[in-house]
Design a protein around this motif. Structure first.
Motif, short mmCIF file in Angstrom:
data_model
loop_
_atom_site.label_atom_id
_atom_site.label_comp_id
_atom_site.label_asym_id
_atom_site.label_seq_id
_atom_site.Cartn_x
_atom_site.Cartn_y
_atom_site.Cartn_z
N SER A 74 0.87 -1.14 -0.18
CA SER A 74 -0.01 0.06 0.08
C SER A 74 1.03 1.29 -0.04
O SER A 74 1.96 1.07 0.22
CB SER A 74 -1.02 -0.11 1.27
N PHE A 75 0.37 2.45 -0.18
CA PHE A 75 0.90 3.82 -0.18
C PHE A 75 1.41 3.95 1.43
O PHE A 75 2.66 4.48 1.45
CB PHE A 75 -0.14 4.76 -0.84
N SER A 76 0.78 3.54 2.23
CA SER A 76 1.13 3.93 3.59
C SER A 76 2.46 2.96 3.95
O SER A 76 3.27 3.67 4.61
CB SER A 76 0.01 3.66 4.61
N THR A 79 5.34 4.67 2.23
CA THR A 79 5.87 5.85 2.91
C THR A 79 6.48 5.66 4.20
O THR A 79 7.65 6.11 4.83
CB THR A 79 4.62 6.95 3.41
N ALA A 184 10.95 2.83 -0.73
CA ALA A 184 9.77 2.44 -1.08
C ALA A 184 9.97 0.82 -1.49
O ALA A 184 9.00 -0.19 -0.65
CB ALA A 184 8.90 3.00 -2.08
#
Length: 225
Positions: A74-76, A79, A184
């Motif tokens: 996921s994007f979270s 990050t 990432a």
């Protein structure tokens, strides 16, 4: 013949009289190298800062370990990986961005010359220029406020009205993109993140401490003038 030999001795006296001349005119001697102690302190602090930073870099083999890469779910998570990897590979990431900036400037010699002239102007015309020696250009004396305004205008012209700004921005964008992509996809679970490094080793804190060191080095020289 023996009576003529002592007559040669007074010829060496003018050499000895030249030596105390700079001491009587101390202000003339101090005008040239007044900026030397401050600039030398800045260079010494810069070298110590770079040496300390490079000593904290992580092994490059660990940075490029293929077995530690995986796609974030996921994007979270991406990050979170970037934050952890940056705290661990911070020196390596900064070195990569610096190399990209250096390569971009070397490939654009005109931008490199303009940027070097801009940095030299700030260093020698404002930061390390003695306060008791005003700037004189083309027969006109400039105050400190006028010198600051001229340098700001020159900086705006160099950065925004020449190719320097586009070169710097493009190089920073490429460097940040590479750092974010690596952070990432690099799995940070095996990193020893317990050792928290001091926040005061940042870039801005370096300039504050360097400025205080340079001011302390220049104070005794200014007091003698």
């Amino acid at each position: 013949m023996s009576s003529s030999s002592p007559a040669i001795l007074p010829i060496s006296n003018p050499q000895s009289t030249v030596v105390p001349a700079p001491t009587s005119g101390g202000s003339v001697q101090s005008q040239g190298p007044v900026t030397t102690p401050a600039f030398r302190a800045f260079i010494n602090h810069l070298s110590e800062y770079l040496r300390h930073g490079l000593s904290q870099r992580r092994p490059w083999a660990e940075l490029a370990d293929r077995t530690a890469f995986s796609k974030p779910e996921s994007f979270s998570e991406a990050t979170l990986r970037i934050r952890k990897n940056y705290s661990y590979f911070r020196v390596n990431y900064l070195a990569v961005v610096a190399l990209i900036l250096g390569f971009s400037l070397v490939s654009h010699p005109f931008s490199l010359i303009l940027l070097a002239g801009l940095l030299s102007s700030w260093l020698f015309l404002y930061l390390f220029r003695p306060s008791d020696q005003p700037l004189v250009l083309f027969g006109r004396t400039f105050k400190d406020s006028e010198t600051l305004i001229l340098l700001v205008v020159f900086s705006v012209f160099v950065i925004f009205l020449t190719s320097v700004g586009s070169v710097l921005v493009s190089a920073l964008m490429v460097g940040v993109a590479l750092v974010c992509a690596h952070g990432a996809f690099r799995v940070p679970e095996d990193l020893f993140l317990d050792e928290q490094e001091n926040v005061s080793t940042g870039f801005l804190s370096f300039f504050s401490s360097a400025a205080s060191t340079a001011a302390a080095a220049a104070a005794p020289v200014a007091a003698r003038t």
